[in-house]
Design an enzyme around this catalytic site. Structure first.
Site, PDB file in Angstrom:
ATOM      1  N   LYS A  72       0.854  -1.198   0.000  1.00 27.16           N
ATOM      2  CA  LYS A  72       0.000   0.000   0.000  1.00 27.16           C
ATOM      3  C   LYS A  72       0.884   1.239   0.000  1.00 27.16           C
ATOM      4  O   LYS A  72       1.474   1.610   1.016  1.00 27.16           O
ATOM      5  CB  LYS A  72      -0.903   0.026   1.238  1.00 27.16           C
ATOM      6  CG  LYS A  72      -1.990   1.078   1.080  1.00 27.16           C
ATOM      7  CD  LYS A  72      -2.258   1.895   2.318  1.00 27.16           C
ATOM      8  CE  LYS A  72      -1.508   3.156   2.513  1.00 27.16           C
ATOM      9  NZ  LYS A  72      -1.796   4.289   1.665  1.00 27.16           N
ATOM     10  N   GLU A 114      -1.070   7.474  -0.296  1.00 27.39           N
ATOM     11  CA  GLU A 114      -2.189   7.827  -1.182  1.00 27.39           C
ATOM     12  C   GLU A 114      -1.822   8.940  -2.164  1.00 27.39           C
ATOM     13  O   GLU A 114      -2.446   9.064  -3.211  1.00 27.39           O
ATOM     14  CB  GLU A 114      -3.389   8.254  -0.332  1.00 27.39           C
ATOM     15  CG  GLU A 114      -3.109   9.483   0.521  1.00 27.39           C
ATOM     16  CD  GLU A 114      -4.132   9.693   1.635  1.00 27.39           C
ATOM     17  OE1 GLU A 114      -4.925   8.804   1.906  1.00 27.39           O
ATOM     18  OE2 GLU A 114      -4.105  10.797   2.232  1.00 27.39           O
ATOM     19  N   GLY A 153       7.362   5.140   7.625  1.00 30.25           N
ATOM     20  CA  GLY A 153       6.607   6.378   7.728  1.00 30.25           C
ATOM     21  C   GLY A 153       6.920   7.085   9.027  1.00 30.25           C
ATOM     22  O   GLY A 153       7.961   6.842   9.647  1.00 30.25           O
ATOM     23  N   GLY A 154       6.019   7.951   9.431  1.00 30.28           N
ATOM     24  CA  GLY A 154       6.256   8.790  10.600  1.00 30.28           C
ATOM     25  C   GLY A 154       6.028   8.054  11.913  1.00 30.28           C
ATOM     26  O   GLY A 154       5.416   6.984  11.967  1.00 30.28           O
ATOM     27  N   ILE A 155       6.494   8.682  12.965  1.00 31.78           N
ATOM     28  CA  ILE A 155       6.511   8.042  14.280  1.00 31.78           C
ATOM     29  C   ILE A 155       5.082   7.834  14.827  1.00 31.78           C
ATOM     30  O   ILE A 155       4.791   6.794  15.422  1.00 31.78           O
ATOM     31  CB  ILE A 155       7.404   8.895  15.211  1.00 31.78           C
ATOM     32  CG1 ILE A 155       7.982   8.084  16.329  1.00 31.78           C
ATOM     33  CG2 ILE A 155       6.712  10.123  15.716  1.00 31.78           C
ATOM     34  CD1 ILE A 155       9.199   8.779  16.958  1.00 31.78           C
ATOM     35  N   GLU A 156       4.200   8.798  14.593  1.00 33.48           N
ATOM     36  CA  GLU A 156       2.840   8.662  15.139  1.00 33.48           C
ATOM     37  C   GLU A 156       2.070   7.570  14.411  1.00 33.48           C
ATOM     38  O   GLU A 156       1.349   6.785  15.027  1.00 33.48           O
ATOM     39  CB  GLU A 156       2.085  10.001  15.074  1.00 33.48           C
ATOM     40  CG  GLU A 156       2.583  11.033  16.082  1.00 33.48           C
ATOM     41  CD  GLU A 156       2.795  10.449  17.491  1.00 33.48           C
ATOM     42  OE1 GLU A 156       1.989   9.614  17.937  1.00 33.48           O
ATOM     43  OE2 GLU A 156       3.799  10.825  18.139  1.00 33.48           O
ATOM     44  N   THR A 157       2.216   7.504  13.081  1.00 26.89           N
ATOM     45  CA  THR A 157       1.545   6.429  12.346  1.00 26.89           C
ATOM     46  C   THR A 157       2.155   5.087  12.750  1.00 26.89           C
ATOM     47  O   THR A 157       1.439   4.087  12.905  1.00 26.89           O
ATOM     48  CB  THR A 157       1.674   6.621  10.821  1.00 26.89           C
ATOM     49  OG1 THR A 157       1.548   8.010  10.527  1.00 26.89           O
ATOM     50  CG2 THR A 157       0.613   5.859  10.079  1.00 26.89           C
ATOM     51  N   GLY A 158       3.464   5.081  12.939  1.00 25.48           N
ATOM     52  CA  GLY A 158       4.142   3.852  13.362  1.00 25.48           C
ATOM     53  C   GLY A 158       3.581   3.323  14.669  1.00 25.48           C
ATOM     54  O   GLY A 158       3.423   2.109  14.853  1.00 25.48           O
ATOM     55  N   CYS A 170      14.419  10.681   5.374  1.00 23.91           N
ATOM     56  CA  CYS A 170      14.429  10.236   6.774  1.00 23.91           C
ATOM     57  C   CYS A 170      15.808  10.390   7.388  1.00 23.91           C
ATOM     58  O   CYS A 170      15.940  10.647   8.575  1.00 23.91           O
ATOM     59  CB  CYS A 170      13.942   8.802   6.875  1.00 23.91           C
ATOM     60  SG  CYS A 170      14.880   7.690   5.814  1.00 23.91           S
TER      61      CYS A 170
HETATM   62  P1  NAP Z   1       3.045   8.738   7.316  1.00 27.52           P
HETATM   63  O1  NAP Z   1       2.097   9.851   7.293  1.00 27.52           O
HETATM   64  O2  NAP Z   1       3.342   8.068   8.608  1.00 27.52           O
HETATM   65  O3  NAP Z   1       2.505   7.691   6.239  1.00 27.52           O
HETATM   66  C1  NAP Z   1       3.228   6.538   5.893  1.00 27.52           C
HETATM   67  C2  NAP Z   1       2.288   5.524   5.309  1.00 27.52           C
HETATM   68  O4  NAP Z   1       1.372   5.097   6.323  1.00 27.52           O
HETATM   69  C3  NAP Z   1       1.438   6.049   4.159  1.00 27.52           C
HETATM   70  O5  NAP Z   1       1.273   5.033   3.189  1.00 27.52           O
HETATM   71  C4  NAP Z   1       0.119   6.342   4.861  1.00 27.52           C
HETATM   72  O6  NAP Z   1      -0.971   6.319   3.991  1.00 27.52           O
HETATM   73  C5  NAP Z   1       0.049   5.192   5.835  1.00 27.52           C
HETATM   74  N1  NAP Z   1      -0.875   5.355   6.955  1.00 27.52           N
HETATM   75  C6  NAP Z   1      -1.471   6.481   7.401  1.00 27.52           C
HETATM   76  N2  NAP Z   1      -2.265   6.207   8.468  1.00 27.52           N
HETATM   77  C7  NAP Z   1      -2.168   4.882   8.695  1.00 27.52           C
HETATM   78  C8  NAP Z   1      -2.720   3.997   9.661  1.00 27.52           C
HETATM   79  N3  NAP Z   1      -3.557   4.414  10.609  1.00 27.52           N
HETATM   80  N4  NAP Z   1      -2.384   2.696   9.602  1.00 27.52           N
HETATM   81  C9  NAP Z   1      -1.534   2.240   8.663  1.00 27.52           C
HETATM   82  N5  NAP Z   1      -0.977   3.030   7.724  1.00 27.52           N
HETATM   83  C10 NAP Z   1      -1.275   4.337   7.736  1.00 27.52           C
HETATM   84  O7  NAP Z   1       4.462   9.160   6.735  1.00 27.52           O
HETATM   85  P2  NAP Z   1       4.738  10.049   5.469  1.00 27.52           P
HETATM   86  O8  NAP Z   1       4.402  11.455   5.826  1.00 27.52           O
HETATM   87  O9  NAP Z   1       4.130   9.408   4.267  1.00 27.52           O
HETATM   88  O10 NAP Z   1       6.315   9.866   5.320  1.00 27.52           O
HETATM   89  C11 NAP Z   1       7.249  10.629   6.012  1.00 27.52           C
HETATM   90  C12 NAP Z   1       7.800   9.858   7.198  1.00 27.52           C
HETATM   91  O11 NAP Z   1       8.390   8.642   6.749  1.00 27.52           O
HETATM   92  C13 NAP Z   1       8.907  10.627   7.885  1.00 27.52           C
HETATM   93  O12 NAP Z   1       8.735  10.548   9.268  1.00 27.52           O
HETATM   94  C14 NAP Z   1      10.162   9.861   7.469  1.00 27.52           C
HETATM   95  O13 NAP Z   1      11.233   9.980   8.358  1.00 27.52           O
HETATM   96  C15 NAP Z   1       9.667   8.476   7.371  1.00 27.52           C
HETATM   97  N6  NAP Z   1      10.558   7.678   6.538  1.00 27.52           N
HETATM   98  C16 NAP Z   1      11.421   6.797   7.147  1.00 27.52           C
HETATM   99  C17 NAP Z   1      12.323   6.058   6.377  1.00 27.52           C
HETATM  100  C18 NAP Z   1      13.285   5.105   7.007  1.00 27.52           C
HETATM  101  O14 NAP Z   1      13.924   4.362   6.276  1.00 27.52           O
HETATM  102  N7  NAP Z   1      13.439   5.082   8.316  1.00 27.52           N
HETATM  103  C19 NAP Z   1      12.320   6.211   4.985  1.00 27.52           C
HETATM  104  C20 NAP Z   1      11.434   7.110   4.409  1.00 27.52           C
HETATM  105  C21 NAP Z   1      10.556   7.836   5.200  1.00 27.52           C
HETATM  106  P3  NAP Z   1      -1.557   7.693   3.380  1.00 27.52           P
HETATM  107  O15 NAP Z   1      -0.423   8.398   2.732  1.00 27.52           O
HETATM  108  O16 NAP Z   1      -2.522   7.190   2.415  1.00 27.52           O
HETATM  109  O17 NAP Z   1      -2.131   8.443   4.526  1.00 27.52           O
END
Ligand code: NAP
Length: 489
Positions: A175, A178, A228-233, A284
């Site tokens: 997934k 979006e 993804g981000g820490i809160e979603t994680g 990241c």
């Molecule tokens: P995000 O808002 O946390 O979203 C990440 C993914 O999670 C998206 O596909 C999002 O879908 C999905 N998502 C949202 N709500 C969810 C839920 N309740 N349950 C399951 N999945 C859900 O992060 P982002 O803004 O896309 O990305 C930026 C973050 O990614 C930054 O914090 C960055 O540091 C981190 N990141 C980390 C690495 C690493 O290797 N450590 C690499 C790249 C990025 P939607 O987009 O459809 O909402």
């Protein structure tokens, strides 16, 4: 208009609800595609397909060598369509085409690497302490894998998950974010073309709160891998606890870049720019915290500010562009808000901090490269991930102080140290609580080496051998070669 569907059980499908979502180019807000907007029903269908393909299909019994060949074939197809994929990535994210092409080369390498690694672990024979017995350890696929990726490196992050999952014999549902699904859709077409069996690799599109959440919650999913981000994680981890599925989290970072006064000055300045301003800081592992030794601080800041004035923002498709826009208006507002926070906290704004004026930049979500000095670890702007082109600069006097400041963070993804004294570099690198440390460099990563974070930057590792092992379960098989009654009862 580019109209795109989801891929479930070997078929391209519209959303069950008929809903679609428009995808825009962050450089000019033009609509570039219309894609299916899946919901919980579509997600359930994809999970069922992956479950069926894992439990009843041949994929996990296919010799690892054959799976590896298919994964390598995907690498070849990515290489063939590199230009098209790169253009899609630039359209969808605004990053420069040069970056996107480099991403596609890395992505092909990731598939090639896992294609080659698929058949290399034949298990292990254990010297059993019990007479008349044989004991071995084997690795088996985990099962159905849910994979959720972010918008900053859409296909790169997907590749780190899809390639090892397939190589290890799992089935998967990917997934993408979006707002950036286009290259993941295209690579799914290549996975189909390579001949991966129906139901093995499924693509679901739609909001994370619906589709991603469901993947994390479902009892039919055995592993969830999230970037993804820490809160979603946190939400994903909580949901995953419902059936204690295996979990891999690649979260954020606030990465220190430590420059000692004996570093090669011009190179350290140049790389400090790259560390933070590459892809407008939406990385990241961005070097968003610069720690500079007191003795060279002022000179270093002056050089950085001078270079920053010359950064050329613009259309990612133009050769002269060095940096594109931020991903969305919502994200730009978040980044902008951090500038206000920094100023209110007492940091000194040296340059940037606002939207650029250029007429050609008004339709895009641009933000000026920004530098703050007089920063301290007590500040939110130093502790929180702004995920934009904002550099905070802290001063240090001694090696111990540099280490203490660098580690004063909830994150532990990556960091760098710049010095000509290699023993000092090694002392510092061994003290840094981070998954990756670069010495006299910033940003290199490759398929062969593991990637992941200490502390709140995540759980588990992607890439390297460990990245394949994440997608396996370990089984100990013990055989009694001379079974006898125990006569206990
Ligand atoms: P995000 O808002 O946390 O979203 C990440 C993914 O999670 C998206 O596909 C999002 O879908 C999905 N998502 C949202 N709500 C969810 C839920 N309740 N349950 C399951 N999945 C859900 O992060 P982002 O803004 O896309 O990305 C930026 C973050 O990614 C930054 O914090 C960055 O540091 C981190 N990141 C980390 C690495 C690493 O290797 N450590 C690499 C790249 C990025 P939607 O987009 O459809 O909402």
């Amino acid at each position: 208009m580019n109209q795109k569907q989801m891929f479930i059980n070997g078929q391209w499908l519209s959303a069950e609800s008929g809903q679609t979502r428009t995808i825009i180019n962050p450089f000019n807000q033009q609509v570039i595609a219309e894609v299916a907007e899946g919901n919980e029903k579509d997600t359930q269908y994809a999970i069922d397909a992956a479950r069926q393909a894992f439990d009843k299909g041949d994929w996990r019994h296919t010799p690892a060598l054959e799976r590896g060949k298919l994964v390598s074939k995907i690498a070849e197809l990515i290489e063939r369509d590199k230009q098209e994929l790169a253009e899609l990535e630039t359209l969808d994210t605004g990053k420069t085409l040069t970056e996107s092409i480099a991403d596609m080369e890395d992505i092909a390498e990731v598939f090639r690497y896992y294609g080659g690694l698929a058949d290399k672990d034949g298990g292990e024979v254990i010297e059993s302490p019990i007479p008349d017995s044989r004991s071995k350890v084997v690795r088996e696929p985990v099962g159905v894998c849910g994979q959720i990726t972010p918008w900053n490196y859409p296909l790169l992050q997907a590749a780190w998950k899809i390639a090892p999952a397939l190589a290890a014999g799992n089935t998967l549902i990917i997934k993408p974010s979006e707002i950036t699904p286009l290259t993941t859709i295209k690579v799914t077409e290549l996975i189909e073309e390579a001949g991966v069996p129906a139901g093995v690799a499924n693509l679901i599109l739609g909001s994370g709160a619906k589709t991603g959440q469901m993947l994390a919650e479902s009892h039919l999913v055995d592993l969830i891998s999230f970037t993804g981000g820490i809160e979603t994680g946190r939400k994903v981890m909580t949901a995953a606890s419902s059936n204690f599925k295996k979990i891999a989290l690649e979260l954020g970072g606030k990465n220190p870049n430590i420059v000692f006064d004996d570093a090669e000055f011009d190179t350290a300045v140049d790389q400090a720019m790259n560390a933070i301003f590459f892809h407008s800081g939406q990385v990241c592992s961005a070097g968003a915290r610069l720690l500079v030794q007191e003795t060279i601080h002022d000179e270093f800041v002056a050089a950085l500010v001078e270079r920053t004035k010359q950064i050329k923002l613009g259309n990612g498709f133009e050769d002269t562009t060095q940096s594109g826009p931020l991903i969305s208006e919502e994200h730009r507002e978040k980044v902008e808000n951090y500038v206000t926070i920094g100023i209110n906290e007492g940091a000194e704004l040296e340059i940037g901090g606002k939207r650029p004026k250029g007429a050609d930049l008004q339709q895009g979500f641009f933000f000026e490269p920004t530098i703050f000095t007089n920063c301290h670890t007590s500040m939110r702007i130093v502790q929180e991930e702004t995920f934009g082109p904002i550099l905070t600069i802290e001063r240090f006097e001694t090696e111990e102080q540099a280490i203490q400041l660098a580690n004063d963070s909830k994150y532990g993804l990556a960091g760098a140290v710049w010095t000509k004294d290699i023993r000092k570099a090694e002392r510092v690198s061994s003290e840094l609580r981070m998954g990756t440390v670069w010495i006299n460099d910033f940003h290199p990563y490759f398929a062969q080496a593991p990637w992941g974070g200490y502390k709140s930057s995540g759980i588990g590792r992607e890439l390297g051998k460990l990245g394949l092992e994440e997608y396996t379960e370990v089984k100990h098989v013990f055989e009694n070669t001379n079974p006898q009654p125990l006569q206990w009862f």
